[in-house]
Design an enzyme around this catalytic site. Structure first.
Site, PDB file in Angstrom:
ATOM      1  N   TYR A 176       0.822  -1.220   0.000  1.00  0.00           N
ATOM      2  CA  TYR A 176       0.000   0.000   0.000  1.00  0.00           C
ATOM      3  C   TYR A 176       0.863   1.281   0.000  1.00  0.00           C
ATOM      4  CZ  TYR A 176      -3.318   3.380   2.075  1.00  0.00           C
ATOM      5  OH  TYR A 176      -4.080   4.480   2.369  1.00  0.00           O
ATOM      6  N   ILE A 177       1.622   1.495   1.057  1.00  0.00           N
ATOM      7  CA  ILE A 177       2.399   2.749   1.124  1.00  0.00           C
ATOM      8  C   ILE A 177       3.596   2.660   0.163  1.00  0.00           C
ATOM      9  CG2 ILE A 177       3.518   4.418   2.662  1.00  0.00           C
ATOM     10  CD1 ILE A 177       1.966   3.117   4.985  1.00  0.00           C
TER      11      ILE A 177
ATOM     12  N   PHE B   8      10.129  -0.850   3.040  1.00  0.00           N
ATOM     13  CA  PHE B   8       8.774  -1.032   3.571  1.00  0.00           C
ATOM     14  C   PHE B   8       8.479  -2.481   3.953  1.00  0.00           C
ATOM     15  CE2 PHE B   8       8.334   2.586   0.667  1.00  0.00           C
ATOM     16  CZ  PHE B   8       7.594   3.467   1.416  1.00  0.00           C
TER      17      PHE B   8
ATOM     18  N   TYR C 291       4.551  -6.685  16.840  1.00  0.00           N
ATOM     19  CA  TYR C 291       4.719  -5.886  15.624  1.00  0.00           C
ATOM     20  C   TYR C 291       5.516  -4.608  15.935  1.00  0.00           C
ATOM     21  CZ  TYR C 291       3.640  -2.362  12.152  1.00  0.00           C
ATOM     22  OH  TYR C 291       3.753  -1.348  11.245  1.00  0.00           O
TER      23      TYR C 291
ATOM     24  N   ASN D 271      10.457 -12.243  10.126  1.00  0.00           N
ATOM     25  CA  ASN D 271      10.237 -11.514   8.875  1.00  0.00           C
ATOM     26  C   ASN D 271      10.688 -10.049   8.964  1.00  0.00           C
ATOM     27  OD1 ASN D 271       8.998 -11.559   6.140  1.00  0.00           O
ATOM     28  ND2 ASN D 271       7.708  -9.962   7.033  1.00  0.00           N
TER      29      ASN D 271
END
Ligand code: UDP
Length: 326
Positions: A12-13, A73, A141, A92
């Site tokens: 997305y970004i 990103f 996260y 990840n």
């Protein structure tokens, strides 16, 4: 003109930033493993389907192009999932970043713009939040992003890697003329879910109505994805000009409640949003609003999308295009 590698450029970004870089005349290659992103988000001839853990694939990419800088990103972003499988997020997001940083070192690429998050602050003591607020993530996260930030701080000191870290608040909106917008699977973000409720008639669940806010629902700082893309361009310019490593919040600086977002969507679409109230979502602070004055002052950054309506309108234009409802 600089030669830039964008990791996660099919997301997305990342895709909005890729398009903005190209529009400014930069030469861009995208790295994405397409585990979350979409090939259709990347302009033709720019996509390299490579996983960040693939050291040989990274080495080939860096050997084929003399990159001046990397905009990073590529990461998993679902807070709830990170609570269920923390190791997946550390492997990840942290492991992938370490692999990228090794490849950069070997190729002697020493400029990086890093996509971080307001989640590094956890539950803030007060808002608006400055960059100097305590860093206390409340989920894996946020911690995975903070661990990468810490790595970058040491790499600045020990190996001369210059980085600009952007801590985003709530990205929203789209550039539908480029055919790109917010598409997550599964979708967990408020604005696309508001539109889904309008389209399907299946009610949106509002997570909590007993927060200590004016209407009892959570307050967030919604910032247009193109304004975030512009912040990346400014960050790159500063690094290309020999600027130092820096950290910035990137938010519009206004807080809107879940109900205010819903009402803005009703005004923009002219349609009611079917909704119900549910329990609070785990890990949701009552209010997250950025103090972005450092980014504004240092980088002459000014969000172009000043109103919630304008952001929701651009998101709706993409949603309608995607679902063929206009
Ligand atoms: N939210 C909600 N219902 C939903 C999804 C989100 O009430 O189905 C709320 C969520 O609790 C938060 C705000 O909308 O207060 C923005 O959530 P989102 O997941 O879009 O972004 P986050 O703030 O988690 O980064």
């Amino acid at each position: 003109m600089a030669k830039i590698l964008v990791t996660g450029g099919a997301g997305y970004i990342g895709s909005h930033t890729t398009h903005a870089l190209l529009a400014q005349g930069h030469d861009v290659q995208v790295l994405d493993d397409l585990s979350k992103g979409y090939a259709h988000n990347v302009p033709e001839g720019r996509l390299n389907v490579v996983n960040l853990h693939d050291a040989a694939g990274l080495a080939r990419l860096f050997a084929a192009h003399q990159f001046d800088a990397v905009v990073h990103f590529a990461a998993f972003i679902a807070v709830g999932e990170s609570v269920g499988e923390p190791e997946k997020y550390f492997r990840n997001n942290v492991g992938g970043s370490l692999s990228l940083l090794s490849a950069m070192r070997k190729a002697n690429v020493r400029r990086l713009v890093f996509s971080s998050t307001a989640a590094v602050y956890g539950t803030p003591e007060s808002t608006p939040i400055p960059e100097t607020a305590p860093l206390r993530p409340v989920n894996p996260y946020g911690e995975s992003k903070l661990m990468t930030e810490t790595t970058l701080r040491w790499m600045d000191q020990c190996s001369g890697l210059r980085s600009v870290i952007l801590r985003y608040f709530n990205a929203c909106g789209a550039e539908s003329q480029w055919g790109i917008g917010e598409e997550h699977e599964p979708e967990t973000h408020l604005i696309p879910l508001v539109f889904r409720a309008i389209r399907t008639g299946k009610p949106l669940t509002i997570f909590g109505q007993d927060y200590p806010t004016s209407d009892g629902t959570c307050i967030r700082d919604y910032v247009h994805v193109s304004d975030l893309a512009a912040a990346h361009l400014a960050a790159l310019d500063s690094l290309m000009a020999g600027g130092p490593s820096r950290i910035f919040n990137a938010g519009a600086g206004h807080g809107y409640s879940v109900l205010q977002v819903m009402q803005a969507a009703e005004r923009v679409t002219g349609k009611p949003v079917p909704h119900t109230f549910g329990p609070r979502r785990e890990g949701d602070p009552a209010e997250l609003v950025a103090d972005s004055s450092k980014l504004k002052q240092t980088m002459a950054w000014q969000p172009r999308y000043a109103t919630l309506e304008s952001m929701v309108e651009s998101a709706w234009a993409f949603d309608a295009k995607r679902h063929g409802t206009l």
